[in-house]
Enzyme design. Structure first.
Site, PDB file in Angstrom:
ATOM      1  N   ASP A  94      -7.513  18.622  10.992  1.00  0.00           N
ATOM      2  CA  ASP A  94      -7.916  19.770  11.800  1.00  0.00           C
ATOM      3  C   ASP A  94      -7.387  21.093  11.223  1.00  0.00           C
ATOM      4  OD1 ASP A  94      -9.338  20.927  13.856  1.00  0.00           O
ATOM      5  OD2 ASP A  94      -7.697  20.812  15.300  1.00  0.00           O
TER       6      ASP A  94
ATOM      7  N   HIS B 211     -11.682  22.697  13.904  1.00  0.00           N
ATOM      8  CA  HIS B 211     -12.653  22.654  15.000  1.00  0.00           C
ATOM      9  C   HIS B 211     -13.056  24.043  15.480  1.00  0.00           C
ATOM     10  CE1 HIS B 211      -9.032  22.921  17.707  1.00  0.00           C
ATOM     11  NE2 HIS B 211      -9.873  23.629  18.429  1.00  0.00           N
TER      12      HIS B 211
ATOM     13  N   SER C 250      -6.234  27.961  19.770  1.00  0.00           N
ATOM     14  CA  SER C 250      -6.351  27.059  18.625  1.00  0.00           C
ATOM     15  C   SER C 250      -6.355  27.839  17.317  1.00  0.00           C
ATOM     16  CB  SER C 250      -7.637  26.238  18.730  1.00  0.00           C
ATOM     17  OG  SER C 250      -7.540  25.297  19.750  1.00  0.00           O
TER      18      SER C 250
END
Length: 404
Positions: A170, A140, A247
């Site tokens: 992901d 993402h 992230s």
């Protein structure tokens, strides 16, 4: 003949005597006080020594690599792994047609249009797992990006190329043209337990190479438990701060080894962070490097983990008849038409007991067993149907994605 002094003269003489006496008394007191106050003063010919300023210890310029002796395990891990953690700035070029009000006034929707371009940016983290420039991050972070800028801790910047990304787990891999880069050391997430130390490194809110510390709060959190049912990951949970920008960064153990890939997938998860176990992430990354994509096995069933309360609820609210004394397992509550499970003969109400020879107590175990299987190859599944055991042979298909 002497004149006798008058009364007024006598009063003047008395007043003068009084004032003179007060003046003498005041001078005496003042002189005494002055001597008292000056008794600590040095003699007039003695010079005071100058006050020496406080001397601070001499400091030398810091070494390029700070020494690791006498530092905490957190600092050692951060200094060792930090150079391999990168910042990712992703940009998507968007074309937008903007109608000028002047033309719209006269020509309506068919007026001449001018086109302009704008850039929407996002940032995240990643870490180098191969010295020739392979970087692991979250899918993402670089999703739909046309440009990815990679910035190393030493300030060098490179243009990154997306090798591949997998939205189901992901995970994504980026490549930069560089050699002899610092790399992380991979650990083993299967050996950790709740309560173990957890160290996160990343670039939250644009603050590069930020280090946070916590513990492993839980292991084996399913995608549905975390709130992302579209993912196929059994997450690590930690209370180490993981914020937007973290992230894709590494989650480390106390030895500074990478045990997970941090992912800020829940904006409302205050005090909670999640990470993809490193074994899963590396397996996906290797497939992305080799083929540029990942195909996930797919059966086509909806399922729920059985428990006494679930059995009771199902018996009371559906046409499925479950024996209270039935073995633990996973109940099939739906079969997708024309799916591999449908073609193999699965039915609503079947209780899955074993997959690939391994006993499964919950839906997470079934999902993991299917994920570890091979597309197109036979997979044996033992079920309980109406209190009779049956063995079904299913050939997992390719997991359907929305963009396919």
């Amino acid at each position: 003949m002497n004149a006798k002094p008058t009364n007024s003269m006598s009063r003047s003489i008395k007043q003068f005597g009084l004032y003179f006496g007060l003046l003498v008394l005041g001078g005496t007191v003042g002189l005494t006080a002055s001597q008292y106050l000056r008794q600590d003063d040095p003699p007039p010919n003695v010079r005071l020594s100058p006050i020496e300023p406080i001397q601070l210890p001499e400091s030398s310029s810091p070494p390029s690599t700070p020494p690791l002796e006498n530092t905490s395990f957190i600092a050692k891990a951060a200094q060792t792994v930090g150079p391999a953690v990168v910042r990712l700035d992703a940009a998507r070029i968007v074309s937008r047609k903007e109608q000028k009000p002047f033309y719209r006034r006269f020509f309506g929707e068919e007026s001449p249009e001018s086109e302009r371009r704008r850039v929407r940016e996002g940032s995240g983290s990643g870490f180098i797992f191969s010295s020739d420039g392979l970087i692991l991050t979250n899918a993402h972070v670089i999703q739909d990006a046309d440009e990815v800028q990679v910035t190393l801790k030493d300030g060098r910047s490179f243009e990154g190329v997306v090798v591949g990304d997998d939205s189901v787990t992901d995970v994504a891999v980026i490549k930069i043209e560089a050699q002899n880069l610092p790399t992380v050391t991979l650990g083993n997430s299967e050996h950790i337990i709740p309560g173990d130390w957890a160290i996160a490194i990343g670039n939250p809110l644009g603050l590069n190479n930020t280090v946070t510390i916590g513990i492993i709060s839980a292991i084996g959190r399913s995608s549905s438990q975390v709130g992302v049912p579209d993912k196929r990951v059994s997450f690590l949970q930690t209370d180490a701060a993981i914020n937007p920008g973290n992230s894709g960064g590494p989650l480390l153990n106390a030895q500074g080894e990478v045990i997970g890939v941090n992912t800020a997938i829940r904006a409302n998860a205050e005090g909670l962070g999640f990470a993809i176990p490193i074994e899963k992430a590396i397996r996906i990354a290797n497939q992305l490097v080799t083929t540029g994509k990942v195909d996930h096995p797919f059966l086509g069933i909806r399922m729920v983990t059985l428990s006494p309360s679930v059995r009771k609820e199902i018996n009371e609210s559906s046409s499925i008849d479950l024996a209270v004394e039935a073995e633990t397992g996973v109940l099939v509550v739906g079969v997708i038409d024309q799916s591999p499970a449908d073609q193999a003969g699965f039915r609503e109400g079947d209780i899955i007991l074993k997959v690939g020879g391994e006993k499964v107590e919950n839906s997470i175990k079934v999902q993991q067993a299917v994920e570890d299987s091979t597309i197109g190859e036979d997979l044996k599944v033992i079920i309980d149907r109406n209190r009779n055991r049956k063995t079904l042979t299913v050939r997992p298909g390719k997991f359907p994605l929305d963009d396919e």
